[in-house]
Scaffold this active site. Structure first.
Site, PDB file in Angstrom:
ATOM      1  N   GLU A 121      -6.606   4.704   7.976  1.00 16.90           N
ATOM      2  CA  GLU A 121      -6.401   6.076   7.332  1.00 16.90           C
ATOM      3  C   GLU A 121      -7.598   6.948   6.770  1.00 16.90           C
ATOM      4  O   GLU A 121      -7.912   7.980   6.967  1.00 16.90           O
ATOM      5  CB  GLU A 121      -5.173   6.232   6.751  1.00 16.90           C
ATOM      6  CG  GLU A 121      -3.922   6.059   7.464  1.00 16.90           C
ATOM      7  CD  GLU A 121      -2.750   5.471   6.831  1.00 16.90           C
ATOM      8  OE1 GLU A 121      -2.830   5.507   5.634  1.00 16.90           O
ATOM      9  OE2 GLU A 121      -1.736   4.913   7.435  1.00 16.90           O
ATOM     10  N   HIS A 140      -9.400   1.124   4.762  1.00 18.67           N
ATOM     11  CA  HIS A 140      -8.198   1.462   5.346  1.00 18.67           C
ATOM     12  C   HIS A 140      -8.295   2.418   6.486  1.00 18.67           C
ATOM     13  O   HIS A 140      -9.190   3.220   6.481  1.00 18.67           O
ATOM     14  CB  HIS A 140      -7.125   1.949   4.186  1.00 18.67           C
ATOM     15  CG  HIS A 140      -5.724   1.912   5.036  1.00 18.67           C
ATOM     16  ND1 HIS A 140      -5.230   2.955   6.084  1.00 18.67           N
ATOM     17  CD2 HIS A 140      -4.705   0.959   5.148  1.00 18.67           C
ATOM     18  CE1 HIS A 140      -4.005   2.544   6.383  1.00 18.67           C
ATOM     19  NE2 HIS A 140      -3.905   1.519   5.890  1.00 18.67           N
ATOM     20  N   SER A 195       3.071  -2.543  10.195  1.00 17.61           N
ATOM     21  CA  SER A 195       4.801  -2.508  10.501  1.00 17.61           C
ATOM     22  C   SER A 195       5.096  -4.008  10.011  1.00 17.61           C
ATOM     23  O   SER A 195       6.334  -4.464  10.790  1.00 17.61           O
ATOM     24  CB  SER A 195       4.995  -2.217  12.013  1.00 17.61           C
ATOM     25  OG  SER A 195       4.598  -0.653  11.989  1.00 17.61           O
ATOM     26  N   ASN A 233       0.858  -1.229  -0.095  1.00 18.82           N
ATOM     27  CA  ASN A 233      -0.032  -0.003  -0.021  1.00 18.82           C
ATOM     28  C   ASN A 233       0.629   1.316  -0.052  1.00 18.82           C
ATOM     29  O   ASN A 233       1.519   1.456   0.837  1.00 18.82           O
ATOM     30  CB  ASN A 233      -0.864   0.066   1.175  1.00 18.82           C
ATOM     31  CG  ASN A 233      -1.765   1.194   1.462  1.00 18.82           C
ATOM     32  OD1 ASN A 233      -1.818   2.199   0.408  1.00 18.82           O
ATOM     33  ND2 ASN A 233      -2.417   1.444   2.662  1.00 18.82           N
ATOM     34  N   GLY A 265       2.511   1.999  11.027  1.00 18.34           N
ATOM     35  CA  GLY A 265       3.277   3.311  10.936  1.00 18.34           C
ATOM     36  C   GLY A 265       4.023   3.513  11.939  1.00 18.34           C
ATOM     37  O   GLY A 265       4.794   4.483  12.284  1.00 18.34           O
ATOM     38  N   GLU A 304      -5.570  -5.234  10.134  1.00 22.57           N
ATOM     39  CA  GLU A 304      -4.493  -4.378  10.348  1.00 22.57           C
ATOM     40  C   GLU A 304      -5.049  -3.432  11.607  1.00 22.57           C
ATOM     41  O   GLU A 304      -5.905  -2.708  11.591  1.00 22.57           O
ATOM     42  CB  GLU A 304      -4.520  -3.146   9.221  1.00 22.57           C
ATOM     43  CG  GLU A 304      -4.269  -3.479   8.039  1.00 22.57           C
ATOM     44  CD  GLU A 304      -3.527  -2.472   7.057  1.00 22.57           C
ATOM     45  OE1 GLU A 304      -2.660  -2.987   6.590  1.00 22.57           O
ATOM     46  OE2 GLU A 304      -4.089  -1.507   6.908  1.00 22.57           O
ATOM     47  N   LYS A 318       0.158   4.165  -0.193  1.00 16.82           N
ATOM     48  CA  LYS A 318      -0.543   5.577   0.454  1.00 16.82           C
ATOM     49  C   LYS A 318      -0.085   6.825  -0.320  1.00 16.82           C
ATOM     50  O   LYS A 318      -0.149   6.588  -1.632  1.00 16.82           O
ATOM     51  CB  LYS A 318       0.150   5.557   1.704  1.00 16.82           C
ATOM     52  CG  LYS A 318      -0.310   4.367   2.519  1.00 16.82           C
ATOM     53  CD  LYS A 318       0.319   4.393   4.209  1.00 16.82           C
ATOM     54  CE  LYS A 318      -0.146   3.018   4.649  1.00 16.82           C
ATOM     55  NZ  LYS A 318      -0.086   2.963   6.285  1.00 16.82           N
TER      56      LYS A 318
HETATM   57  P1  13P Z   1       2.960   0.121   7.742  1.00 15.76           P
HETATM   58  O1  13P Z   1       3.482  -1.093   7.067  1.00 15.76           O
HETATM   59  O2  13P Z   1       3.643   1.283   7.168  1.00 15.76           O
HETATM   60  O3  13P Z   1       2.750  -0.218   9.317  1.00 15.76           O
HETATM   61  O4  13P Z   1       1.510   0.264   7.241  1.00 15.76           O
HETATM   62  C1  13P Z   1       0.616  -0.826   7.210  1.00 15.76           C
HETATM   63  C2  13P Z   1      -0.618  -0.126   6.279  1.00 15.76           C
HETATM   64  O5  13P Z   1      -1.313   0.563   6.498  1.00 15.76           O
HETATM   65  C3  13P Z   1      -0.777  -1.076   5.084  1.00 15.76           C
HETATM   66  O6  13P Z   1      -1.907  -0.962   4.572  1.00 15.76           O
END
Ligand code: 13P
Length: 255
Positions: free
Chosen positions: A101, A99, A217, A13, A177, A171, A15
């Site tokens: 976010e 997601h 992560s 992803n 993150g 997740e 982002k």
């Molecule tokens: P990270 O791997 O940066 O923690 O992000 C995970 C994520 O949100 C994947 O959609």
């Protein structure tokens, strides 16, 4: 992973990262590193404006390119949104929906996640449906209830046939993150709760066939241990999906 029963999927992803030129350079770098690694599907979900460049760079390889969101209407007065019909017209097969976010910063709810999921499935897309608990919920011991509820609400009115095109990404929000990772046991247990919820909704046979990824992560160091768990069928990777060697090492861990 249980590769006898379901497909392993390692997805990046991106982002809000990568211009078209950066996406091209990234795909060109990662392509030889993941070539022939056929024990899993390899997907990168890209910002809308970099999809075409990523697709062009990935052409003829085992890399598939997806989007990071989709609207539920076919067209209309929804400034800034993109429909499933637009994505499929661009040859986009995969899309991330729900997601954390999007839920946290853009007001998405289980209701809108469900609408987007149904629209994408109706258009023939493959959905990577994200769900997971926040830190307070984990600390309060209600993780199982939270993910079960999200699973039910996000998949409302999705048929068993349509579910074949759904990948669930578990997740935990506190792990995204942050450098904090769920332990392999936590990931396995909560992915197992999601699978048990699917079994109640669709029957055990259908549930056994659903790919459930872990995200939060995941990196080149912890991937092998996470993927060794029977209910963890892949990863949805943020930060480590921006570095070819790190992402390729995760794909290696899935072989
Ligand atoms: P990270 O791997 O940066 O923690 O992000 C995970 C994520 O949100 C994947 O959609």
């Amino acid at each position: 992973m249980n590769t006898a029963k379901r497909r392993t999927v390692i997805a990046g992803n991106w982002k809000m990262n990568f211009t078209p030129a950066e996406a091209t350079a990234f795909i060109n770098a990662v392509k030889p590193l993941v070539a022939g690694k056929n024990n899993c599907d390899v997907v990168f979900c890209a910002p809308y404006v970099t999809i075409a460049a990523a697709q062009a760079a990935a052409a003829g390889s085992n890399i598939k390119i997806g989007a990071e969101n989709v609207h539920f209407a076919e067209k209309g007065a929804y400034t800034g949104e993109v429909s499933a019909q637009m994505l499929t017209a661009c040859g986009v097969e995969y899309v991330i929906i729900g997601h954390s976010e999007r839920r946290q910063y853009f007001g998405e709810t289980d209701e809108t996640v469900n609408l987007r999921t149904k629209a994408a499935l109706a258009a023939g897309m493959k959905v990577i449906l994200c769900l997971g608990e926040v830190k307070e919920q984990r600390l309060s011991g209600v993780t199982d209830e939270v993910v079960a509820m999200q699973t039910k609400l996000d998949l409302k009115d999705v048929s068993a046939e349509e579910l074949k095109n759904v990948i669930i990404a578990y997740e935990p929000v506190w792990a995204i993150g942050t450098g904090l990772t769920a332990t392999p046991e936590q990931a396995d247990e909560t992915c197992g709760v999601i699978r048990a919820t699917l079994a109640k909704l669709y029957g055990a046979d259908v549930a056994e066939g659903v790919t459930i990824q872990y995200g939060g992560s995941m990196n080149e160091k912890n991937a092998a241990e996470l993927l060794s768990k029977v209910n963890v069928d892949g990863g949805l990777i943020g930060g480590a999906s921006l570095v070819p060697e790190k992402f390729a090492a995760i794909v290696d861990a899935a072989q």
